[in-house]
Structures are given as C-alpha cells and as structure tokens.
Design an enzyme around this catalytic site. Sequence first.
Site, PDB file in Angstrom:
ATOM      1  N   HIS A 228      -0.324  -5.544  -5.640  1.00  0.00           N
ATOM      2  CA  HIS A 228      -0.275  -5.498  -7.105  1.00  0.00           C
ATOM      3  C   HIS A 228       1.138  -5.654  -7.653  1.00  0.00           C
ATOM      4  O   HIS A 228       1.315  -5.892  -8.850  1.00  0.00           O
ATOM      5  CB  HIS A 228      -0.922  -4.207  -7.634  1.00  0.00           C
ATOM      6  CG  HIS A 228      -0.086  -2.979  -7.460  1.00  0.00           C
ATOM      7  ND1 HIS A 228      -0.298  -2.060  -6.454  1.00  0.00           N
ATOM      8  CD2 HIS A 228       0.968  -2.494  -8.158  1.00  0.00           C
ATOM      9  CE1 HIS A 228       0.567  -1.073  -6.554  1.00  0.00           C
ATOM     10  NE2 HIS A 228       1.355  -1.316  -7.582  1.00  0.00           N
TER      11      HIS A 228
ATOM     12  N   ASP B 174      -4.493  -3.870  -0.940  1.00  0.00           N
ATOM     13  CA  ASP B 174      -3.312  -3.804  -1.807  1.00  0.00           C
ATOM     14  C   ASP B 174      -2.021  -3.934  -0.999  1.00  0.00           C
ATOM     15  O   ASP B 174      -1.062  -3.198  -1.214  1.00  0.00           O
ATOM     16  CB  ASP B 174      -3.308  -2.511  -2.622  1.00  0.00           C
ATOM     17  CG  ASP B 174      -2.295  -2.552  -3.766  1.00  0.00           C
ATOM     18  OD1 ASP B 174      -1.942  -3.665  -4.201  1.00  0.00           O
ATOM     19  OD2 ASP B 174      -1.836  -1.481  -4.195  1.00  0.00           O
TER      20      ASP B 174
ATOM     21  N   SER C 172       6.256   1.520  -6.201  1.00  0.00           N
ATOM     22  CA  SER C 172       5.159   0.862  -5.498  1.00  0.00           C
ATOM     23  C   SER C 172       5.695  -0.163  -4.508  1.00  0.00           C
ATOM     24  O   SER C 172       6.523  -1.003  -4.855  1.00  0.00           O
ATOM     25  CB  SER C 172       4.231   0.167  -6.499  1.00  0.00           C
ATOM     26  OG  SER C 172       3.568   1.103  -7.298  1.00  0.00           O
TER      27      SER C 172
END
EC number: 3.4.21.108
Length: 422
Positions: A157, A189, A266
């Site tokens: 993502h 992901d 992230s």
Amino acid sequence: MALRGSHRLEVIFKRCIASPVFHSHAANRRSSQLAIKGTDPSSNGNSGQDQQNGEQKAKGWRRLVRFFVPFSLGAAVSAAVIKREDFTPTIAASKMTGRRRDFNFIADVVAGCADSVVYIEIKDTRHFDYFSGQPITASNGSGFIIEQNGLILTNAHVVINKPHTMVQVRLSDGRTFPATIEDVDQTSDLATLRIQVNNLSVMRLGKSSTLRSGEWVVALGSPLALSNTVTAGVISSTQRASQELGLRNRDINYLQTDAAITFGNSGGPLVNLDGEAIGVNSMKVTAGISFAIPIDYVKVFLERAAEKRKKGSAYKTGYPVKRYMGITMLTLTPDILFELKSRSQNMPSHLTHGVLVWKVIVGSPAHSGGLQPGDIVTHINKKEIKNSSDVYDALADNSKNLDIVILRGVKQMHVTITPEDP
C-alpha cells in the site's frame, strides 16, 4: 534557587578577580587611565573617599554579574543550538562508561541496522510544486534493504496508491534514487523495489516464530516524513489473526506491538534486540496498538518473488479496476472496539461496528472531500458499513458521489466524496 545561583556566580567572579591574569590586565588598564589623566599610578595619596568609591564599584560589579552572566549563558546555549551540527556526538559505544554503556541496548540495536532503513516517497507526476516545479509528494512510507544490489522490501500500500505516480527512495546518508517496483502481493500487502546502486548496508532477517509476548522490539522508519526515527516497545501478541482485524482475503497472524508506529512507518522494519528484522510495520489502530507482518510470512513472499525473477517475469504495473478514493482503512472488530473504548473517552458507547480511517492520501478524493485519519465510517449512501468489504462494494457501485456518514470523536458528520475512475 535564584539567590543560590547568584551567590555561585559571585564566587566564580571573585575567583576570576583573584587570578594573576585578571590582575595583570586590570593593572594595565588602571595605568593607562591614570596616565591619560596625568596621575601617578604608584601614588598612595588616596583617601577614604577612594575606598568608598571602590566599595560602590564592587557592588556595581556584583549587580552586573547577576544581570549579565545569565544572559551570557543563554546566548551561549542559543549559539550551541544554532551550531549543533558542529558538535555531533562521536563517542563510540566502547568508550562509554557506567550506565550509558551497560543499559543503552536500544542504541546498540539502532547502530547496527539503521543504515539499511530507507525513506520512500510517491510523487504525483500530474501535479507540480508551484515554487520548485517538482512533482508533489502524494504519500510516503518506509522500507529496508534486503540485498546489497538495491533490493528493498516495503508494504504494497506504500507504493501502489494510484496511477500517474513514480517512486523515489532516499537512503540514510541522504542520497536519493528513482525506484522501480519489482513485485507486489496486494493480498499480503508486501512489495519489493529496486534501486540501481550496489554495496548497500543490508538488514538481517530473523525468525518471527521464536518471538514471545513481552520481548523488546524497535520500530524504525519515517513517521510523518521524519526520516531515521526510532521508537521502542514490546511484543503485545504474536498471534493476532487477520480475521480479528477484519482484513479480508488475508490468512496472516500479525504481530501486535505497543511501539509507536504512525503514518510513514509503514514498510519499515520491526527489529529484535539482535538487530534482526522480525516484522514489517503495517498498520496502527491507536496509540499502543500497532501491527506488523511476521518476517516468516515475508520470507515466503520473497522466495516467490525470487522465482519470478529467475523466470524473467517482470512485474507489470496494474491498478485495481475499482474506483479510487485514497484511504487506508481497518475494520472495527469487537476486540479493536473494546481497546479503543478503554483508551479513549471520546468513543461513543453505542458504536458496535464501522471502518476506521487510519490514513488519507494527500490530494486524493477522500482528502478533498474532508475525510480525516481517525474518522469512523458507519454508512455510505445510506447503507450500513460493517467492514472494509462494504466500502469496496460501495466503490464498485456506479454512483457518482458517495455520501459518507462518519463519527469524528463524538460528533456525527456527513462528507461527500467523488471517487476517481480507474
């Protein structure tokens, strides 16, 4: 405290006056002044008036010291802050003594692996900065180098946001390189990038299967675009099933940690005290509740990606057919709702379901429509939203606009979003 400080300054000043250097300069100044006035400096004809004048001057010096020295110290501190780059600590850990040497285990971990952590920027090639003329940053994230020849691991993502974007990677030493996407698994992901540079510092991969709840871990990354940020915490759980988090089509037992992880973290590594990556930072629910993809699961993805590279099958940029809104979301399961309500008094007690918006891409339709991180989506076009699948279904609908009901704190609000067509 003020009186005590003034007393100490007086003592320091008296010691300075008592020093030979001070007296030699003072004597020279007195001789010069008396010579100008035509007076013999060796004359002893001073009267009691001179003694009284001396006492008054001494009192004046004390007042001057009390007033001037604190401001001098403040100026020195300001100068030190302004020129802090000239005083960068260079003391090696082996030269430290006492508690700094014995108990700074987090610093030891960071020293061994921080160079392999990178900052990732997603540039929007259709929009440019007014002053620099460069593409604006649509979003950002983190990653870490897993091969010396420039292979980087991150979250899917982070790099798959929207069409018309390019990826840039900045190393810990400040060098910036364009990156190409090599492989992406949107289900797990995970993604890999490649930059054209060799002899890079590599992050060692550990084993997440041996982790225990309560173990110390270190999260590295670039939260809020602040590169080289370090936070620490413990493993809260080693078996947080994706079903508990409301993540569809994922069969992963996530690592839960209380290490501070926020937007931009992230894709960065979650590291054990041996300096080995045992997870990939993936999402944050609230302060003290964050999740990482276990490194054992990541290794399976890397093996599959390596097999694809051997067969010569390159990754082809493909974007979802569904319309684009520009958010990252998390289903509010009963467990997550319980944690949120126990940590925040602003959570409505009647809330039983919904989707938490934990990231909004700048410049996206969601951002333009007024959606904010922390909002809880409860309805879209009058349909109840119970999980993230309901949001995807709403995007697949042909409705031009999405009328979204959200909870922001304790207030219920309506926002209207016009998703972009693929």
